[in-house]
Design a protein around this motif. Structure first.
Motif, PDB file in Angstrom:
ATOM      1  N   LYS A 250      -0.261 -13.609  -4.118  1.00 26.01           N
ATOM      2  CA  LYS A 250      -1.545 -13.177  -4.687  1.00 26.01           C
ATOM      3  C   LYS A 250      -2.129 -12.020  -3.885  1.00 26.01           C
ATOM      4  O   LYS A 250      -2.633 -11.039  -4.450  1.00 26.01           O
ATOM      5  CB  LYS A 250      -2.526 -14.352  -4.706  1.00 26.01           C
ATOM      6  CG  LYS A 250      -3.870 -14.021  -5.325  1.00 26.01           C
ATOM      7  CD  LYS A 250      -4.767 -15.244  -5.370  1.00 26.01           C
ATOM      8  CE  LYS A 250      -6.126 -14.904  -5.985  1.00 26.01           C
ATOM      9  NZ  LYS A 250      -7.009 -16.101  -6.042  1.00 26.01           N
ATOM     10  N   ARG A 251      -2.045 -12.127  -2.567  1.00 29.21           N
ATOM     11  CA  ARG A 251      -2.528 -11.041  -1.713  1.00 29.21           C
ATOM     12  C   ARG A 251      -1.724  -9.767  -1.949  1.00 29.21           C
ATOM     13  O   ARG A 251      -2.275  -8.666  -2.029  1.00 29.21           O
ATOM     14  CB  ARG A 251      -2.432 -11.459  -0.243  1.00 29.21           C
ATOM     15  CG  ARG A 251      -2.818 -10.360   0.736  1.00 29.21           C
ATOM     16  CD  ARG A 251      -2.591 -10.814   2.166  1.00 29.21           C
ATOM     17  NE  ARG A 251      -2.735  -9.707   3.101  1.00 29.21           N
ATOM     18  CZ  ARG A 251      -2.410  -9.765   4.383  1.00 29.21           C
ATOM     19  NH1 ARG A 251      -1.938 -10.898   4.893  1.00 29.21           N
ATOM     20  NH2 ARG A 251      -2.541  -8.711   5.168  1.00 29.21           N
TER      21      ARG A 251
ATOM     22  N   ALA B 135      -0.159  -8.826  -4.646  1.00 26.27           N
ATOM     23  CA  ALA B 135      -0.486  -8.222  -5.938  1.00 26.27           C
ATOM     24  C   ALA B 135      -1.689  -7.310  -5.804  1.00 26.27           C
ATOM     25  O   ALA B 135      -1.740  -6.223  -6.411  1.00 26.27           O
ATOM     26  CB  ALA B 135      -0.746  -9.311  -6.973  1.00 26.27           C
ATOM     27  N   GLY B 136      -2.683  -7.720  -5.006  1.00 26.72           N
ATOM     28  CA  GLY B 136      -3.843  -6.867  -4.774  1.00 26.72           C
ATOM     29  C   GLY B 136      -3.489  -5.610  -4.019  1.00 26.72           C
ATOM     30  O   GLY B 136      -3.994  -4.522  -4.316  1.00 26.72           O
ATOM     31  N   GLU B 137      -2.601  -5.722  -3.036  1.00 21.40           N
ATOM     32  CA  GLU B 137      -2.156  -4.544  -2.283  1.00 21.40           C
ATOM     33  C   GLU B 137      -1.356  -3.602  -3.175  1.00 21.40           C
ATOM     34  O   GLU B 137      -1.486  -2.380  -3.084  1.00 21.40           O
ATOM     35  CB  GLU B 137      -1.319  -4.981  -1.081  1.00 21.40           C
ATOM     36  CG  GLU B 137      -2.056  -5.810  -0.043  1.00 21.40           C
ATOM     37  CD  GLU B 137      -3.144  -5.043   0.666  1.00 21.40           C
ATOM     38  OE1 GLU B 137      -3.060  -3.802   0.726  1.00 21.40           O
ATOM     39  OE2 GLU B 137      -4.086  -5.681   1.171  1.00 21.40           O
TER      40      GLU B 137
ATOM     41  N   ALA C  74      -1.673  -3.158  -6.348  1.00 24.60           N
ATOM     42  CA  ALA C  74      -2.573  -2.463  -7.272  1.00 24.60           C
ATOM     43  C   ALA C  74      -3.256  -1.268  -6.617  1.00 24.60           C
ATOM     44  O   ALA C  74      -3.751  -0.380  -7.311  1.00 24.60           O
ATOM     45  CB  ALA C  74      -3.624  -3.435  -7.808  1.00 24.60           C
ATOM     46  N   ASP C  75      -3.265  -1.230  -5.288  1.00 25.67           N
ATOM     47  CA  ASP C  75      -3.867  -0.116  -4.549  1.00 25.67           C
ATOM     48  C   ASP C  75      -2.782   0.728  -3.887  1.00 25.67           C
ATOM     49  O   ASP C  75      -2.967   1.251  -2.795  1.00 25.67           O
ATOM     50  CB  ASP C  75      -4.837  -0.669  -3.500  1.00 25.67           C
ATOM     51  CG  ASP C  75      -5.624   0.442  -2.797  1.00 25.67           C
ATOM     52  OD1 ASP C  75      -5.968   1.436  -3.463  1.00 25.67           O
ATOM     53  OD2 ASP C  75      -5.873   0.302  -1.582  1.00 25.67           O
TER      54      ASP C  75
ATOM     55  N   SER D  56       3.947  -8.891  -9.899  1.00 25.42           N
ATOM     56  CA  SER D  56       3.128  -8.377  -8.799  1.00 25.42           C
ATOM     57  C   SER D  56       3.504  -6.945  -8.446  1.00 25.42           C
ATOM     58  O   SER D  56       2.633  -6.083  -8.281  1.00 25.42           O
ATOM     59  CB  SER D  56       3.290  -9.272  -7.559  1.00 25.42           C
ATOM     60  OG  SER D  56       2.750 -10.550  -7.783  1.00 25.42           O
TER      61      SER D  56
ATOM     62  N   GLN E  13       2.313  -3.826 -10.532  1.00 27.93           N
ATOM     63  CA  GLN E  13       0.907  -3.436 -10.497  1.00 27.93           C
ATOM     64  C   GLN E  13       0.695  -2.080  -9.842  1.00 27.93           C
ATOM     65  O   GLN E  13      -0.365  -1.463 -10.012  1.00 27.93           O
ATOM     66  CB  GLN E  13       0.082  -4.487  -9.745  1.00 27.93           C
ATOM     67  CG  GLN E  13       0.102  -5.873 -10.362  1.00 27.93           C
ATOM     68  CD  GLN E  13      -0.375  -5.871 -11.801  1.00 27.93           C
ATOM     69  OE1 GLN E  13      -1.392  -5.273 -12.122  1.00 27.93           O
ATOM     70  NE2 GLN E  13       0.370  -6.537 -12.665  1.00 27.93           N
TER      71      GLN E  13
ATOM     72  N   SER F 102      -2.742   0.669 -13.738  1.00 32.25           N
ATOM     73  CA  SER F 102      -2.927   1.844 -12.881  1.00 32.25           C
ATOM     74  C   SER F 102      -2.173   3.049 -13.427  1.00 32.25           C
ATOM     75  O   SER F 102      -2.666   4.176 -13.407  1.00 32.25           O
ATOM     76  CB  SER F 102      -2.466   1.541 -11.455  1.00 32.25           C
ATOM     77  OG  SER F 102      -3.281   0.573 -10.858  1.00 32.25           O
TER      78      SER F 102
END
Length: 299
Positions: free
Chosen positions: A51-52, A54-56, A58-59, A106, A109, A243
């Motif tokens: 989960k962490r 996936a956030g990274e 996306a950026d 993930s 993203q 994105s």
């Protein structure tokens, strides 16, 4: 609104795959990737890290996952077994494992996209009836990145390919995967729908969205590359991350074709902008970008 230039990677391994994971991670760091390591993580820990990640992703510009754990198939689906997973029956997979596609969702993203490279490690215990170790990459799935699946014996040649590419100025992920897929014991679920650069030369700030560089190791385009069916183009578009779609909208806006919100959703305004862009090229106005148009629009 500018695209991040980060490349991020998640490296996941159990006890038996620690040395392979170390070697793969070292090459990714040579390329310049920021790596998140999960060593012998249990199911709860690995889900949290995923989960962490996936956030990274996306950026980031590009994202890659390396997995060195047992991967088993059940009813046509592939599941990753975290460390400490005990399976008494096949349906235990649903609570004690993680679908392989979750890792692919993930990595996709990232703005340009990503992929999963997996070495199928051996299991410590016998598998329940109806389960078996995966021997081939899964079928392509909408909204997921390509997956390269390999037997442990294929790891050496695959690492050599990555090590050969790592010092180069430009490393394009699709070409890298295609080269790895030619190794005996390795299979690839799908080709990259558009260029994904793990490494690219520095460019001027206004060109940072996607650099105008020539991919290395990239195979020549086949004569049928331009003869894409509508179904293929729709599948290509569906594979783009939010994105990446925002990047398309920004580039259409820069060229004066789009005036709507840069929200990563292709509605009527985006379709009209794509058609206008195609018309400016004297090409068929379909409202759906071809691979060539996607690449040209990003330069």
């Amino acid at each position: 609104m500018a695209q991040s230039d980060r490349v991020v990677a998640l490296v996941v391994a159990g006890d038996d795959g620690e040395n392979r994971a170390d070697a793969f991670q070292a090459q990714l760091q040579t390329i310049g990737a920021e790596t998140l390591r999960a060593q012998s993580a249990n199911s709860t820990e690995l889900r949290s890290l995923l989960k962490r990640f996936a956030g990274e992703a996306a950026d980031s510009r590009a994202a890659l996952v390396y997995i060195d754990l047992p991967i088993v198939t059940f009813e046509g689906r592939a599941f990753v077994l975290p460390s400490g997973s005990e399976l008494n029956k096949a349906t235990d997979l649903f609570t004690r494992s993680i679908p392989l596609q979750a890792f692919a969702r993930s990595s996709v993203q990232a703005a340009q996209g990503g992929s999963v490279v997996a070495t199928v490690a051996a299991t410590q215990d016998d598998l329940p009836t109806d389960l078996s170790l995966a021997t081939a990459a899964p079928q392509p799935a909408t909204g997921s990145s390509p997956i390269l699946l390999a037997a442990p014996d294929a790891f050496g040649p695959i690492l050599d390919i990555l090590a050969t590419a790592a010092p180069l100025d430009t490393v394009e992920l699709g070409a890298l995967l295609n080269a790895m897929a030619r190794v005996e014991g390795a299979t690839l679920s799908d080709v990259q729908p558009r260029p994904v650069f793990l490494k690219q030369p520095a460019v001027a700030e206004e060109d940072v969205e996607v650099a105008a560089v020539t991919p290395v190791l990239k195979e020549p385009a086949s004569p049928t590359d331009e003869a894409e069916t509508r179904e293929e183009l729709e599948a290509l578009e569906q594979s783009l991350s939010r994105s990446a779609k925002r990047s398309v909208q920004r580039n259409l806006r820069t060229r004066g074709f789009y005036r709507g919100l840069v929200d990563g959703s292709f509605g009527p305004q985006t379709r009209a902008a794509i058609s206008a862009y195609q018309n400016s090229r004297s090409e068929e106005q379909t409202g759906i970008l071809t691979r060539r148009q996607l690449t040209d629009l990003s330069t």
